[in-house]
Design a protein around this motif. Structure first.
Motif, short mmCIF file in Angstrom:
data_model
loop_
_atom_site.label_atom_id
_atom_site.label_comp_id
_atom_site.label_asym_id
_atom_site.label_seq_id
_atom_site.Cartn_x
_atom_site.Cartn_y
_atom_site.Cartn_z
N PRO A 51 -4.91 2.24 -1.97
CA PRO A 51 -6.35 1.95 -1.99
C PRO A 51 -6.98 2.23 -3.34
O PRO A 51 -6.59 3.17 -4.04
CB PRO A 51 -6.91 2.90 -0.91
CG PRO A 51 -5.90 3.99 -0.79
CD PRO A 51 -4.58 3.35 -1.06
N LYS A 52 -7.94 1.41 -3.70
CA LYS A 52 -8.64 1.55 -4.98
C LYS A 52 -9.90 2.41 -4.85
O LYS A 52 -10.43 2.90 -5.82
CB LYS A 52 -9.02 0.17 -5.54
CG LYS A 52 -7.84 -0.78 -5.68
CD LYS A 52 -6.86 -0.30 -6.72
CE LYS A 52 -5.81 -1.37 -7.04
NZ LYS A 52 -4.97 -1.75 -5.89
N LYS A 53 -10.42 2.52 -3.63
CA LYS A 53 -11.59 3.35 -3.39
C LYS A 53 -11.46 4.01 -2.03
O LYS A 53 -10.66 3.58 -1.19
CB LYS A 53 -12.89 2.54 -3.50
CG LYS A 53 -12.96 1.31 -2.62
CD LYS A 53 -14.20 0.52 -2.94
CE LYS A 53 -14.42 -0.66 -2.00
NZ LYS A 53 -13.35 -1.65 -2.06
N GLU A 73 -13.10 4.07 0.65
CA GLU A 73 -13.36 3.30 1.87
C GLU A 73 -12.12 2.53 2.33
O GLU A 73 -12.05 2.10 3.49
CB GLU A 73 -14.51 2.31 1.65
CG GLU A 73 -15.87 2.95 1.45
CD GLU A 73 -16.09 3.40 0.01
OE1 GLU A 73 -17.14 4.00 -0.25
OE2 GLU A 73 -15.21 3.15 -0.86
N ASP A 74 -11.16 2.32 1.44
CA ASP A 74 -9.98 1.52 1.77
C ASP A 74 -8.83 2.36 2.33
O ASP A 74 -7.78 1.81 2.69
CB ASP A 74 -9.48 0.78 0.52
CG ASP A 74 -10.49 -0.23 0.02
OD1 ASP A 74 -11.30 -0.71 0.83
OD2 ASP A 74 -10.46 -0.54 -1.18
N ALA A 81 -7.52 6.93 -4.53
CA ALA A 81 -8.81 6.38 -4.09
C ALA A 81 -9.97 7.23 -4.59
O ALA A 81 -11.02 6.69 -4.96
CB ALA A 81 -8.83 6.30 -2.56
N ARG A 87 -3.29 -5.81 6.38
CA ARG A 87 -3.80 -5.91 5.00
C ARG A 87 -2.72 -6.42 4.07
O ARG A 87 -2.97 -7.27 3.21
CB ARG A 87 -4.28 -4.53 4.52
CG ARG A 87 -5.58 -4.07 5.13
CD ARG A 87 -6.03 -2.78 4.47
NE ARG A 87 -7.20 -2.21 5.10
CZ ARG A 87 -7.76 -1.07 4.72
NH1 ARG A 87 -7.25 -0.38 3.71
NH2 ARG A 87 -8.83 -0.61 5.34
N ASP A 104 -3.38 -9.81 2.00
CA ASP A 104 -3.87 -9.55 0.64
C ASP A 104 -3.12 -10.45 -0.35
O ASP A 104 -1.93 -10.30 -0.58
CB ASP A 104 -3.66 -8.08 0.28
CG ASP A 104 -4.33 -7.69 -1.04
OD1 ASP A 104 -4.37 -8.53 -1.96
OD2 ASP A 104 -4.79 -6.55 -1.15
#
Length: 425
Positions: free
Chosen positions: A13-15, A17-18, A60, A163, A167
């Motif tokens: 995840p990059k942030k 929330e992910d 993240a 995902r 993706d």
């Protein structure tokens, strides 16, 4: 090239929330989400099984805060690498450092890190599979918050698979791939909450399977079984066989059928499902045998410890010992019944004030409030016991424990319990 990096790496995840799973830490309003929102990060230790998202959480957090992010290993990276991170922190202001295997951090590396943690120039996120309260040096532990990272649920794994399959930038979304329902269920279940293993298995299956004439890579149960190296219990369309076998395993032990219990455990062993066996045996030992034979529970814990240390296939030997003893032990569920009755009272608000003489009396002014006055200290009496009311007034005649006569041991507990209840001075 990005395609050369493993799927599990690309799907990090990059942030915040992910992040998949770990909602007790990252959901809105929870501790890590609050830290990121307030931009008040502190050093922390994340501990839990492999593949549950420790690195993903660190990545993240860094992505959500835009701080520089570096990854080192406490066991293999030298003090020089730590010095390079410290130099970078001087330039950029703050660096988030994920230090894997932090329980193996040496004293010189620790001494170097401590002042940087104090200043906040390095925000340390230590990752470990070991219990940090036992394995982490107190000097580091006192400067960090400790958070447990839990195994992902099947729903979490399934969400991550979706995902990865859709993706198009980092996942497999540019390929035509189908997973049969049985294959998907097995992929989410056989990896026991280890997302890295699930994504590794999925990627291997995709790369090693030739597309059909229509250009679709079709992944069935046999392919997924081979790629995760775990067999499914049976090929059932509803996906309930896994839980059916576990249920039958416990009920066979509860019913004292040794042969049936060994059969169902063999099916779980064949599927490589050691975690389910371990969890179920621990539960059975205390729920179904309990006070009828406490030694059997202790032996089960010892057998499980041995099984986890030696791994499969040899783990089957101590586990078989435990299963046979649990099957042939007398049974009692009096302990679980007792605590459940007590919990039911508490959950309904059925409790009263703690008697004043039982309250904490160690602080100044407690006696003025009547705290501890009239308490009878059992060790001051001949048999180390004195009749005294411990329950709140509204529950003073309540009995949660209902002992059984299933064994000589619990029968002795019953006699003592009734003797104390009926004691007359």
């Amino acid at each position: 090239m990005i395609s050369l990096k493993p799927l599990a790496y690309r799907m990090r995840p990059k942030k915040i929330e992910d992040i998949v799973g770990q909602q007790h830490l990252v959901a809105p309003g929870k501790i890590l989400a609050r830290m990121v929102k307030a931009k008040l990060l502190s050093s922390m230790i994340l501990y839990g099984p492999p593949g549950t998202g420790k690195t993903s959480i660190a990545s993240a957090i860094a992505g959500s805060t835009k701080y520089a992010f570096r990854i080192l290993n406490a066991a293999t990276d030298s003090k020089k690498e730590l010095e390079m991170v410290a130099e970078e922190a001087k330039i950029s202001g703050t660096v988030i450092l994920l230090l894997d295997e932090i329980h193996r951090l040496t004293k010189p590396k620790q001494d170097f890190l401590l002042p940087h943690l104090e200043k906040g120039s390095i925000i340390l996120i230590g990752a470990t599979t070991e219990n940090p309260y036992i394995t982490i040096n107190p000097a580091i532990r006192s400067r960090t918050q400790i958070f447990e990272v839990k195994p992902l649920s099947e729903h979490d794994i399934d969400q991550a698979i979706t995902r990865a399959l859709t993706d198009k930038e980092n996942g497999l979304g540019n390929q035509k791939i189908t997973l049969t329902p049985e294959a998907r269920t097995h992929l989410t279940r056989a990896t026991h909450g280890d997302l890295r293993s699930a994504l590794n298995g999925l990627e291997l299956a995709v790369k090693s399977t030739s597309p059909a004439e229509d250009g679709v890579i079709k992944l069935d149960l046999a392919i997924i079984e081979e790629c995760v190296q775990k067999k499914a219990l049976v090929q059932d369309k509803d996906g309930d066989a896994h839980y059916d076998v576990i249920s039958a395993f416990q009920k066979s032990i509860r019913g004292s059928d040794t042969d049936a219990a060994l059969h169902y455990m063999a099916r779980l062993l064949e599927a490589g499902d050691l975690p389910s066996i371990v969890r179920r045996l621990l539960t059975i030992a205390y729920e179904d045998i309990g006070l009828a034979n406490p030694n059997a529970a202790a032996h089960a814990v010892q057998a499980i410890t041995a099984a986890e240390k030696i791994g499969l296939p040899e783990a089957r030997i101590p586990l078989a010992n435990a299963v046979i003893e649990l099957c042939l032990s007398p049974k009692s569920n009096s302990a679980i019944t007792a605590i459940d009755e007590a919990l039911a009272d508490v959950s309904k608000g059925n409790y009263g004030e703690v008697p004043a003489y039982l309250r904490d009396a160690h602080y100044q002014g407690a006696k003025k409030l009547g705290r501890g006055i009239g308490y009878k200290f059992p060790h001051d009496y001949p048999h180390g016991w004195v009749k005294q009311q411990y329950l709140p007034d509204k529950l003073k005649d309540t009995h949660y424990y209902h002992p059984k006569d299933s064994s000589r041991y619990e029968k002795a507990l019953k006699e003592q319990y009734e003797r104390l209840i009926n004691f007359n001075e």
